[in-house]
Scaffold this active site. Structure first.
Site, PDB file in Angstrom:
ATOM      1  N   ASP A  20      21.723 -97.308 -18.259  1.00 26.93           N
ATOM      2  CA  ASP A  20      20.446 -96.809 -18.786  1.00 26.93           C
ATOM      3  C   ASP A  20      20.468 -96.981 -20.295  1.00 26.93           C
ATOM      4  O   ASP A  20      21.080 -96.181 -21.004  1.00 26.93           O
ATOM      5  CB  ASP A  20      20.241 -95.333 -18.420  1.00 26.93           C
ATOM      6  CG  ASP A  20      18.944 -94.801 -19.051  1.00 26.93           C
ATOM      7  OD1 ASP A  20      18.596 -93.626 -18.811  1.00 26.93           O
ATOM      8  OD2 ASP A  20      18.296 -95.570 -19.799  1.00 26.93           O
ATOM      9  N   ASP A  92      14.594 -89.847 -20.550  1.00 26.16           N
ATOM     10  CA  ASP A  92      15.677 -90.152 -21.494  1.00 26.16           C
ATOM     11  C   ASP A  92      16.811 -89.139 -21.415  1.00 26.16           C
ATOM     12  O   ASP A  92      17.267 -88.613 -22.434  1.00 26.16           O
ATOM     13  CB  ASP A  92      15.123 -90.205 -22.918  1.00 26.16           C
ATOM     14  CG  ASP A  92      14.393 -91.534 -23.162  1.00 26.16           C
ATOM     15  OD1 ASP A  92      13.857 -92.078 -22.176  1.00 26.16           O
ATOM     16  OD2 ASP A  92      14.383 -92.027 -24.286  1.00 26.16           O
ATOM     17  N   HIS A 135      15.556 -80.732 -27.139  1.00 24.45           N
ATOM     18  CA  HIS A 135      14.442 -81.344 -26.396  1.00 24.45           C
ATOM     19  C   HIS A 135      14.182 -80.670 -25.063  1.00 24.45           C
ATOM     20  O   HIS A 135      13.132 -80.860 -24.457  1.00 24.45           O
ATOM     21  CB  HIS A 135      14.718 -82.834 -26.126  1.00 24.45           C
ATOM     22  CG  HIS A 135      14.812 -83.667 -27.364  1.00 24.45           C
ATOM     23  ND1 HIS A 135      13.778 -83.811 -28.257  1.00 24.45           N
ATOM     24  CD2 HIS A 135      15.852 -84.375 -27.868  1.00 24.45           C
ATOM     25  CE1 HIS A 135      14.167 -84.601 -29.247  1.00 24.45           C
ATOM     26  NE2 HIS A 135      15.407 -84.952 -29.045  1.00 24.45           N
ATOM     27  N   ASP A 172      17.805 -82.641 -37.318  1.00 24.47           N
ATOM     28  CA  ASP A 172      17.977 -83.798 -36.441  1.00 24.47           C
ATOM     29  C   ASP A 172      16.779 -84.737 -36.653  1.00 24.47           C
ATOM     30  O   ASP A 172      15.699 -84.278 -37.020  1.00 24.47           O
ATOM     31  CB  ASP A 172      17.998 -83.295 -34.982  1.00 24.47           C
ATOM     32  CG  ASP A 172      18.293 -84.399 -33.978  1.00 24.47           C
ATOM     33  OD1 ASP A 172      19.397 -84.420 -33.435  1.00 24.47           O
ATOM     34  OD2 ASP A 172      17.389 -85.254 -33.773  1.00 24.47           O
ATOM     35  N   ASP A 265      21.724 -87.572 -36.647  1.00 26.76           N
ATOM     36  CA  ASP A 265      21.114 -88.899 -36.508  1.00 26.76           C
ATOM     37  C   ASP A 265      20.105 -89.139 -37.625  1.00 26.76           C
ATOM     38  O   ASP A 265      19.487 -90.191 -37.699  1.00 26.76           O
ATOM     39  CB  ASP A 265      20.467 -89.065 -35.120  1.00 26.76           C
ATOM     40  CG  ASP A 265      19.729 -87.815 -34.669  1.00 26.76           C
ATOM     41  OD1 ASP A 265      19.440 -87.708 -33.471  1.00 26.76           O
ATOM     42  OD2 ASP A 265      19.441 -86.944 -35.511  1.00 26.76           O
TER      43      ASP A 265
HETATM   44  C1  Q6M Z   1      19.571 -84.526 -29.576  1.00 31.48           C
HETATM   45  C2  Q6M Z   1      18.771 -85.766 -29.880  1.00 31.48           C
HETATM   46  O1  Q6M Z   1      17.560 -85.393 -30.548  1.00 31.48           O
HETATM   47  O2  Q6M Z   1      19.476 -86.572 -30.790  1.00 31.48           O
HETATM   48  C3  Q6M Z   1      18.456 -86.556 -28.611  1.00 31.48           C
HETATM   49  C4  Q6M Z   1      17.688 -87.849 -28.865  1.00 31.48           C
HETATM   50  C5  Q6M Z   1      17.150 -88.465 -27.566  1.00 31.48           C
HETATM   51  C6  Q6M Z   1      16.612 -89.876 -27.808  1.00 31.48           C
HETATM   52  C7  Q6M Z   1      15.957 -90.425 -26.559  1.00 31.48           C
HETATM   53  N1  Q6M Z   1      15.463 -91.785 -26.768  1.00 31.48           N
HETATM   54  C8  Q6M Z   1      16.545 -92.742 -26.890  1.00 31.48           C
HETATM   55  C9  Q6M Z   1      16.017 -94.162 -26.967  1.00 31.48           C
HETATM   56  C10 Q6M Z   1      17.176 -95.118 -27.184  1.00 31.48           C
HETATM   57  N2  Q6M Z   1      16.860 -96.024 -28.260  1.00 31.48           N
HETATM   58 ZN    ZN Z   2      18.207 -86.565 -32.480  1.00 27.90          ZN
END
Ligand code: Q6M
Ligand code: ZN
Length: 668
Positions: A20, A92, A135, A172, A265
């Site tokens: 995935d 996701d 989330h 974040d 991130d």
């Molecule tokens: C805790 C958090 O906010 O870091 C989780 C982020 C989920 C991102 C979902 N999409 C990912 C797309 C891949 N390119």
């Molecule tokens: Zn994040």
């Protein structure tokens, strides 16, 4: 009191079991590299280790529905096919036979951290957890999240400890919609989030993530969304939003507890955020929150997918929680146009709810990038694709600077009859004074030449600044007969002999010799009440408050709207904090200011007090030692004329000082 660190490698024991592309970045190594970095740098040993525990059903139900919990409970017994089927209903996110156990540990770890802080076992702390939480919603997993760790922690703190007001700061790079939905009608929980948005083109593509979503009903104003509509945001963009949005509102809100959705991130190198802020910025973000709620701060890991910047950012955060001096803000760029548009939009959207924003500018009219470009059907989104992912050009950035703590934290120059507070060192210049320096000092600063005590004091101060320059001493404090004379001699010495930049903060009225601002090596900011005809100029800035420094809310406005942005942009090597006679500033505000000014110059703050005010030595020293300042009361509205005067001053100065900007330049 110490800093808690909560981690258990059990939370590394689940991973993606199928292909995935959206989930492959959420790997167990995120936790191991973070914890190993804390161990390797010796930071883990300096923390109080607190064990994890599983959250109970009742605790999970503080933020989730029974049917959702019952459904998740079944996942440990599912086959691979069933797990994939179960996962398909959410977005996701992925499930694993052990993820329910880890999700209970992640939530339980956050609760252990709340307990440790609220019972006074520690001052603050951080927990390294996965799965993340911000989330996940009442009845849905989402974005790698199963239970909403921080939302559960906020409800738990209110229920168990009677906490009245909780501030949640979500740095974040993704919008924690789960937290937003949980508290959007709740005025006791202020949720602040910035997030990559790109006009809804970035995941999770929610209209509800934009700046105009401010909360509902009684919760209106208690939800702050800062959308980043471009990637590449830098330290200056982040710090501007803290100074011009989060901190003024946070101080007005006056929380009893601060929870941080600490996702990294938002740092440079991360494939999700694609931002350019460096890991040391988290030292500043953490430090700027540490004087709220009497220092009660719980940081809970959320995202962070570049294992190098994640580990560095985690270390920067924990080292700051431990009280080490923060690194100097390396040459900040001014906020970019897009960031200024977001800043202006957020401040405008919230001006009805927060007195500190009451005079904020209106929404930008002509600027194109604030218009929401509706996500037309099938329009391309901006986050990384799947397999065809182009390898993002590998970002490189300098290792964060070593943050050495000087052997002496606070050195005090005191008359013999004044006791030296616990934890500080008495400092007096003992070696016989360099005769050349003595005569120079005598002729230029001392009235009666044979005033030997004054000579000793001044020479002690000079010696003190030299030891601060060599990082042998972190901060200093002196009781002097005449603070203005002492300030002048220090500035003279540091700018000429050490040729370093000095930020002088004068609290209260009194004449500041103008010549010390002619050298461009000194920035003087004076906060007082005197209306003077002389205008502020680039290096001598006077903030006039109608009621002077006794007006806490006006003073706080000036600190965040003006003093901190100036300090970040000026980046001095020494801060001289002068308490002018009869300043009228309250003790707790004085301590807040002493704490906040340690954002600059590696914490090299030299405080000058009139010797009559020796009663302030203890509480000033406490702030110099890094103890959190007592919380200010909830702030009432600042005086309109003060805010208008501050806005005018900021407008005049922002041509010279870019971090003062709060609005995007008008496009025609
Ligand atoms: C805790 C958090 O906010 O870091 C989780 C982020 C989920 C991102 C979902 N999409 C990912 C797309 C891949 N390119
Ligand atoms: Zn994040």
């Amino acid at each position: 009191m110490g800093t808690a660190l909560i981690y258990d490698d059990e939370m590394t024991k689940y991973k993606l079991l199928w292909v995935d592309p959206a989930c492959k970045i959420e790997v167990p190594e995120r936790l191991t590299v973070s914890h190993e970095a804390l161990v390797r740098t010796g930071l883990a040993d300096r923390c109080v280790s607190v064990p994890v525990r599983e959250a109970t059903d009742a605790e999970i139900l503080l933020a989730h529905s029974e049917e959702y919990l019952e459904a998740v409970k079944k996942t440990p017994y599912m086959s691979l096919e069933d797990l994939m089927e179960f996962t398909r209903q959410y977005g996701d996110v992925y499930f694993h036979p052990n993820i329910y156990h880890c999700a209970k540990l992640a939530a339980g770890a956050a609760l252990q951290l709340v307990d440790s802080v609220m019972t006074g076992k520690v001052r603050n702390g951080m927990t390294l957890v996965r799965p993340p939480g911000h989330h996940s919603m009442r009845s849905a997993a989402n974005g790698f999240c199963v239970f909403n760790n921080v939302a559960i922690a906020a409800r738990y703190a209110k229920q168990k400890y009677g906490v009245q007001r909780v501030l949640i700061v979500d740095w974040d790079i993704h919008h924690g919609q789960g937290v937003q939905y949980c508290f959007e009608d709740d005025p006791s929980v202020l949720y602040f989030s910035w997030h990559r948005y790109e006009h809804q083109k970035f995941w999770p593509h929610l209209r509800n993530s934009d700046y105009d979503i401010v909360g509902k009903e009684k919760g209106a104003g208690f939800n702050i969304n800062v959308p980043w509509n471009k990637v590449g945001m830098e330290n200056g963009d982040y710090l501007s939003v803290f100074c011009h949005v989060l901190l003024p509102v946070a101080y007005e809100f006056c929380p009893d507890l601060v929870l941080v959705c600490a996702g990294f991130d938002s740092a440079i190198g991360d494939p999700e955020g694609e931002m350019c802020a460096t890991p040391d910025v988290f030292a500043h973000l953490t430090h700027l929150l540490m004087n709220l709620a009497g220092g009660k701060l719980c940081a809970v890991l959320e995202g962070g997918y570049n294992l190098t910047s994640l580990a560095q950012s985690v270390c920067q955060t924990v080292q700051t929680l431990l009280g080490d001096p923060v690194p100097r803000p390396a040459s900040l760029n001014s906020p970019c146009i897009s960031a200024l548009e977001s800043l202006q939009c957020v401040r405008s959207a919230h001006k009805a709810y927060w007195s500190c924003l009451k005079h904020a500018a209106d929404l930008p009219t002509s600027t194109i990038s604030t218009k929401r470009i509706k996500l037309r059907e099938g329009e391309e989104t901006t986050e990384k694709g799947g397999e065809e992912e182009k390898d993002a050009e590998e970002k490189v950035w300098p290792e964060p600077p070593k943050r050495v703590t000087p052997p002496v934290c606070a050195a005090l120059v005191l008359p013999d009859d004044v006791a030296c507070p616990e934890g500080c060192e008495r400092f007096s210049f003992s070696e016989d004074l360099d005769p050349l320096l003595a005569s120079k000092l005598r002729e230029s600063f001392l009235r009666d030449a044979d005033d030997s005590t004054a000579l000793i004091t001044i020479s002690s101060l000079i010696a003190l600044t030299e030891k601060m320059e060599k990082n042998e001493i972190c901060s200093g404090l002196a009781l002097v007969r005449d603070v203005t004379k002492a300030m002048t001699s220090i500035v003279q010495h540091v700018t000429t002999v050490l040729s370093n930049r000095v930020l002088v903060v004068c609290v209260g009225d009194g004449n500041v010799p103008s010549h010390i601002t002619e050298d461009r090596e000194t920035l003087v900011v004076q906060m007082g009440s005197a209306q003077t005809d002389e205008q502020s100029c680039k290096y001598y800035i006077r903030v006039c408050l109608k009621k002077g420094c006794s007006d806490t809310s006006g003073f706080v406005q000036a600190v965040f709207g003006l003093l901190l942005p100036l300090g970040y942009e000026y980046d001095p090597s020494l801060v001289v904090l002068v308490r002018m006679p009869d300043s009228g500033v309250s003790d707790s505000l004085w301590q807040q200011l002493t704490g906040l000014l340690q954002s600059f110059a590696l914490g090299h703050t030299l405080v000058l007090l009139q010797e009559e005010e020796k009663a302030l030595v203890g509480l000033t020293a406490s702030s110099l030692l890094g103890n959190p300042a007592p919380s200010l009361k909830q702030l009432q509205a600042p005086l309109t004329e003060d805010v208008e005067a501050l806005e005018r001053l900021r407008h005049r100065l922002q041509a010279d000082w870019k971090l003062l900007q709060t609005t995007a330049p008008q496009t025609q």
